[in-house]
Design a protein around this motif. Structure first.
Motif, PDB file in Angstrom:
ATOM      1  N   THR A  61       0.898  -1.385   0.085  1.00  0.00           N
ATOM      2  CA  THR A  61       0.019   0.003   0.029  1.00  0.00           C
ATOM      3  C   THR A  61       1.019   1.206   0.165  1.00  0.00           C
ATOM      4  N   CYS A  62       0.440   2.240  -0.762  1.00  0.00           N
ATOM      5  CA  CYS A  62       1.066   3.604  -0.835  1.00  0.00           C
ATOM      6  C   CYS A  62       0.120   4.541  -0.935  1.00  0.00           C
ATOM      7  N   LYS A  63       0.264   5.725  -0.196  1.00  0.00           N
ATOM      8  CA  LYS A  63      -0.979   6.491  -0.240  1.00  0.00           C
ATOM      9  C   LYS A  63      -0.076   8.069  -0.186  1.00  0.00           C
ATOM     10  N   ALA A  64      -0.599   8.939  -0.881  1.00  0.00           N
ATOM     11  CA  ALA A  64      -0.211  10.194  -1.089  1.00  0.00           C
ATOM     12  C   ALA A  64      -1.175  11.259   0.060  1.00  0.00           C
ATOM     13  N   THR A  65      -0.307  11.866   0.848  1.00  0.00           N
ATOM     14  CA  THR A  65      -1.217  13.080   1.833  1.00  0.00           C
ATOM     15  C   THR A  65      -0.658  14.335   1.651  1.00  0.00           C
ATOM     16  N   PRO A  74      -6.939  14.848   3.292  1.00  0.00           N
ATOM     17  CA  PRO A  74      -7.304  13.604   2.424  1.00  0.00           C
ATOM     18  C   PRO A  74      -6.047  12.661   2.153  1.00  0.00           C
ATOM     19  N   GLN A  75      -6.505  11.420   1.749  1.00  0.00           N
ATOM     20  CA  GLN A  75      -5.525  10.339   1.101  1.00  0.00           C
ATOM     21  C   GLN A  75      -5.782  10.112  -0.146  1.00  0.00           C
ATOM     22  N   TYR A  76      -4.676   9.894  -0.747  1.00  0.00           N
ATOM     23  CA  TYR A  76      -4.851   9.413  -2.217  1.00  0.00           C
ATOM     24  C   TYR A  76      -4.113   8.293  -2.551  1.00  0.00           C
ATOM     25  N   THR A  77      -4.660   6.896  -3.046  1.00  0.00           N
ATOM     26  CA  THR A  77      -4.106   5.510  -3.027  1.00  0.00           C
ATOM     27  C   THR A  77      -3.286   5.632  -4.312  1.00  0.00           C
ATOM     28  N   ILE A  78      -1.945   5.273  -3.998  1.00  0.00           N
ATOM     29  CA  ILE A  78      -1.245   5.194  -5.385  1.00  0.00           C
ATOM     30  C   ILE A  78      -0.846   3.642  -5.577  1.00  0.00           C
ATOM     31  N   ILE A  79      -0.658   2.810  -4.530  1.00  0.00           N
ATOM     32  CA  ILE A  79      -0.651   1.292  -4.534  1.00  0.00           C
ATOM     33  C   ILE A  79      -1.744   0.911  -3.603  1.00  0.00           C
TER      34      ILE A  79
END
Length: 82
Positions: A61-65, A74-79
């Motif tokens: 899992t990888c998320k951008a914040t 907010p959190q944006y899912t990358i993986i």
């Protein structure tokens, strides 16, 4: 393949690079940061791990914040489910 877990000590270097296109030939320069992308715009990421130990590492899992906090929104899912 069974997974075994061992406790120990050693050195680990984790590297993540962002690239300008899917060819992965031109990484962004330091002057390009912080990167700004539109929602649903593709980003091209390459990660690697170097270690003196025999390791297998996978990004699940990888998320951008907006900041480095795990709980930031907010959190944006990358993986997801990598």
């Amino acid at each position: 393949m069974p997974i075994s877990i061992s406790v120990g000590y050693g050195n680990l270097t984790f590297r993540i690079d962002f690239y300008t296109s899917s060819s992965f030939d031109t990484p962004y320069s330091l002057q390009d940061y912080p990167l700004e992308v539109e929602l649903n715009q593709y980003i091209y990421v390459r990660y690697s791990v170097e270690s003196s130990a025999d390791l297998a590492i996978m990004a699940v899992t990888c998320k951008a914040t907006k900041d480095g906090s795990f709980y930031s929104w907010p959190q944006y899912t990358i993986i997801q489910n990598g």
